[in-house]
Design a protein around this motif. Structure first.
Motif, PDB file in Angstrom:
ATOM      1  N   ARG A  92      43.129  41.163  41.343  1.00  0.00           N
ATOM      2  CA  ARG A  92      43.037  41.400  42.786  1.00  0.00           C
ATOM      3  C   ARG A  92      41.976  42.458  43.101  1.00  0.00           C
ATOM      4  O   ARG A  92      41.540  43.187  42.218  1.00  0.00           O
ATOM      5  CB  ARG A  92      44.391  41.854  43.323  1.00  0.00           C
ATOM      6  N   PHE A  93      41.596  42.506  44.361  1.00  0.00           N
ATOM      7  CA  PHE A  93      40.652  43.501  44.872  1.00  0.00           C
ATOM      8  C   PHE A  93      41.100  44.905  44.444  1.00  0.00           C
ATOM      9  O   PHE A  93      42.287  45.223  44.534  1.00  0.00           O
ATOM     10  CB  PHE A  93      40.609  43.397  46.405  1.00  0.00           C
TER      11      PHE A  93
ATOM     12  N   PHE B  45      38.125  34.738  42.701  1.00  0.00           N
ATOM     13  CA  PHE B  45      37.558  33.381  42.644  1.00  0.00           C
ATOM     14  C   PHE B  45      36.957  33.215  41.246  1.00  0.00           C
ATOM     15  O   PHE B  45      36.093  33.989  40.833  1.00  0.00           O
ATOM     16  CB  PHE B  45      36.489  33.259  43.729  1.00  0.00           C
ATOM     17  N   TYR B  46      37.417  32.200  40.501  1.00  0.00           N
ATOM     18  CA  TYR B  46      37.233  32.219  39.051  1.00  0.00           C
ATOM     19  C   TYR B  46      35.779  32.218  38.545  1.00  0.00           C
ATOM     20  O   TYR B  46      35.503  32.794  37.477  1.00  0.00           O
ATOM     21  CB  TYR B  46      38.068  31.116  38.383  1.00  0.00           C
TER      22      TYR B  46
ATOM     23  N   GLU C 273      34.729  39.201  45.870  1.00  0.00           N
ATOM     24  CA  GLU C 273      34.997  38.375  44.685  1.00  0.00           C
ATOM     25  C   GLU C 273      36.374  37.720  44.749  1.00  0.00           C
ATOM     26  O   GLU C 273      36.740  36.962  43.848  1.00  0.00           O
ATOM     27  CB  GLU C 273      34.860  39.231  43.416  1.00  0.00           C
ATOM     28  N   THR C 274      37.144  38.055  45.798  1.00  0.00           N
ATOM     29  CA  THR C 274      38.480  37.484  45.926  1.00  0.00           C
ATOM     30  C   THR C 274      38.505  36.459  47.062  1.00  0.00           C
ATOM     31  O   THR C 274      37.629  36.439  47.919  1.00  0.00           O
ATOM     32  CB  THR C 274      39.536  38.585  46.166  1.00  0.00           C
ATOM     33  N   ASP C 275      39.514  35.593  47.014  1.00  0.00           N
ATOM     34  CA  ASP C 275      39.560  34.412  47.881  1.00  0.00           C
ATOM     35  C   ASP C 275      40.724  34.500  48.868  1.00  0.00           C
ATOM     36  O   ASP C 275      41.422  35.520  48.923  1.00  0.00           O
ATOM     37  CB  ASP C 275      39.624  33.170  46.984  1.00  0.00           C
ATOM     38  N   PRO C 276      40.926  33.471  49.673  1.00  0.00           N
ATOM     39  CA  PRO C 276      42.015  33.530  50.655  1.00  0.00           C
ATOM     40  C   PRO C 276      43.405  33.714  50.028  1.00  0.00           C
ATOM     41  O   PRO C 276      44.324  34.144  50.720  1.00  0.00           O
ATOM     42  CB  PRO C 276      41.900  32.191  51.400  1.00  0.00           C
ATOM     43  N   ALA C 277      43.563  33.388  48.743  1.00  0.00           N
ATOM     44  CA  ALA C 277      44.840  33.669  48.082  1.00  0.00           C
ATOM     45  C   ALA C 277      44.880  35.115  47.566  1.00  0.00           C
ATOM     46  O   ALA C 277      45.838  35.506  46.908  1.00  0.00           O
ATOM     47  CB  ALA C 277      45.079  32.689  46.939  1.00  0.00           C
ATOM     48  N   ALA C 278      43.821  35.885  47.868  1.00  0.00           N
ATOM     49  CA  ALA C 278      43.726  37.306  47.509  1.00  0.00           C
ATOM     50  C   ALA C 278      43.603  37.542  46.008  1.00  0.00           C
ATOM     51  O   ALA C 278      43.893  38.631  45.520  1.00  0.00           O
ATOM     52  CB  ALA C 278      44.880  38.126  48.103  1.00  0.00           C
ATOM     53  N   ILE C 279      43.175  36.518  45.273  1.00  0.00           N
ATOM     54  CA  ILE C 279      42.913  36.672  43.843  1.00  0.00           C
ATOM     55  C   ILE C 279      41.447  36.333  43.566  1.00  0.00           C
ATOM     56  O   ILE C 279      40.770  35.722  44.390  1.00  0.00           O
ATOM     57  CB  ILE C 279      43.854  35.806  42.977  1.00  0.00           C
TER      58      ILE C 279
ATOM     59  N   PRO D 188      46.266  36.763  37.198  1.00  0.00           N
ATOM     60  CA  PRO D 188      45.301  36.855  38.296  1.00  0.00           C
ATOM     61  C   PRO D 188      44.914  38.306  38.567  1.00  0.00           C
ATOM     62  O   PRO D 188      45.716  39.224  38.374  1.00  0.00           O
ATOM     63  CB  PRO D 188      46.054  36.264  39.489  1.00  0.00           C
TER      64      PRO D 188
END
Lengths: 139, 139, 139, 139
Positions: free
Chosen positions: A70-71, A21-22, A13-19, A68
């Protein structure tokens, strides 16, 4: 009536910015809405069999994203109906991590039935009193 | 500058009522935003390498859902920046099927960088003039 | 070491045939793998900070789907490492509903690090003894 | 008969390691299977109306992941039926980037109908000759 829904943020559920994905917040809002409905005795089967409805589809959705996530974060989503109109109702979803608000969501939903013309079409109907009553009961 | 993004609705994006599960609209808005950014020369690598930014995270998202979409529907999403503030900008996403508007989305985004403290934290920065300029260029 | 992960099937995970859209099983397998890793003290941060690894990416995944699952079903996923090779290990995921097996998944994973050349590339490394030891500990 | 399906990797399909989160490959396999079916004249409506089937559900899925994919990568998925049994058929999905194989997927599917007992249950039926014939036609 309010429901509480605990979610653990998953890796996927998290993206390359490590937060997160909305769009996943809206997946959680929908899941939390169904938990509130279930708490009020309104499962998917009850919507269909008791009320002849396909459920409570969305006509509008919004969210503010305040902090934000995070995982491996654990969050709690508090959901309740904030207001009623004849054909729509507003569901609020408050997302908290360690008690702090991370996101505030709003879903505007209707009660809908299949068209009787054999098509796959759907239309909104006035909200049945019984549905309003169940979702307005005390916890 | 406006971008056009054509999407075919997939089987797995629809629900037991045979209509699109609504968080997928926000997945499409994000994908369409990246296409607009790419058209303006702002790929993910450019955000990072040229501007030192992690990208343009969301602070608010909204959508009105006007007509339900079904499996195998083909839609076109038109995306553009509708307004700018010092730290935020508003992205509009118009979803059309056969020329008819099915959904209207809004994303409010910021430009963000990693905190310099070694944490995973991020913070919004004033929008670089060059980013505003590229996204405001003629098609 | 075995982990147990309880999942409730969400509305948005089911399709027009009212059964789970199958890629969601693999989302659950990944989430269950991370729970097993966490039980062994191998969080994402530990992978990165203690072992210099980006995690344990997949090189192969498989699943048999034995009984379809529906919205509101509650399932339990039992995950464990079934075998080790020098660079790969096999993770088994057993999905049960009311004690009955509904799906059997297998993930073959490696331990991977970023290439040192500044690229975004990754490569598999021999599995550290400590990782094997932690995932082989008694419950 | 073979179908070709071009996919652009989206931001939200990648993870904190900046590579595609693997369940998305299976989402693409399913989407590519439906494109092959459509090329053979087997849309979802045709499955239901002409054959009385709910579609072609999965009984097993596998994939080897050979090269990681990143945001903005463009891939081509070639899909075809590799073999037939009385009740199952094997769909192969080859994922290529710049002509190089990145993943090899296999789906084993059945043709299924709703049980006549009014339940939500489904069961596999012998594959109709016409379906086999259409999916075996020349391109």
């Amino acid at each position: 009536m309010k429901s509480k829904f605990v979610v653990t943020v998953e890796f996927g559920e998290t993206d390359p910015a490590a937060i997160v994905f909305y769009p996943n917040f809206f997946r959680w809002f929908d899941a939390s809405a169904w938990r509130l409905f279930a708490k009020a005795g309104l499962t998917f089967d009850v919507f269909r069999e008791e009320f002849g409805l396909i459920g409570a589809p969305i006509v509008e959705a919004r969210s503010k994203f305040i902090k934000p996530l995070r995982f491996e974060d654990s969050i709690e989503i508090t959901s309740y109906v904030a207001s009623w109109k004849q054909k729509t109702f507003n569901l609020v979803h408050e997302v908290r991590k360690d008690g702090e608000v991370c996101a505030e969501g709003l879903e505007i939903r209707v009660c809908a039935e299949r068209l009787k013309d054999g098509s796959q079409g759907i239309r909104a109907v006035p909200i049945p009193d019984e549905i309003r009553k169940r979702l307005s009961a005390d916890d």
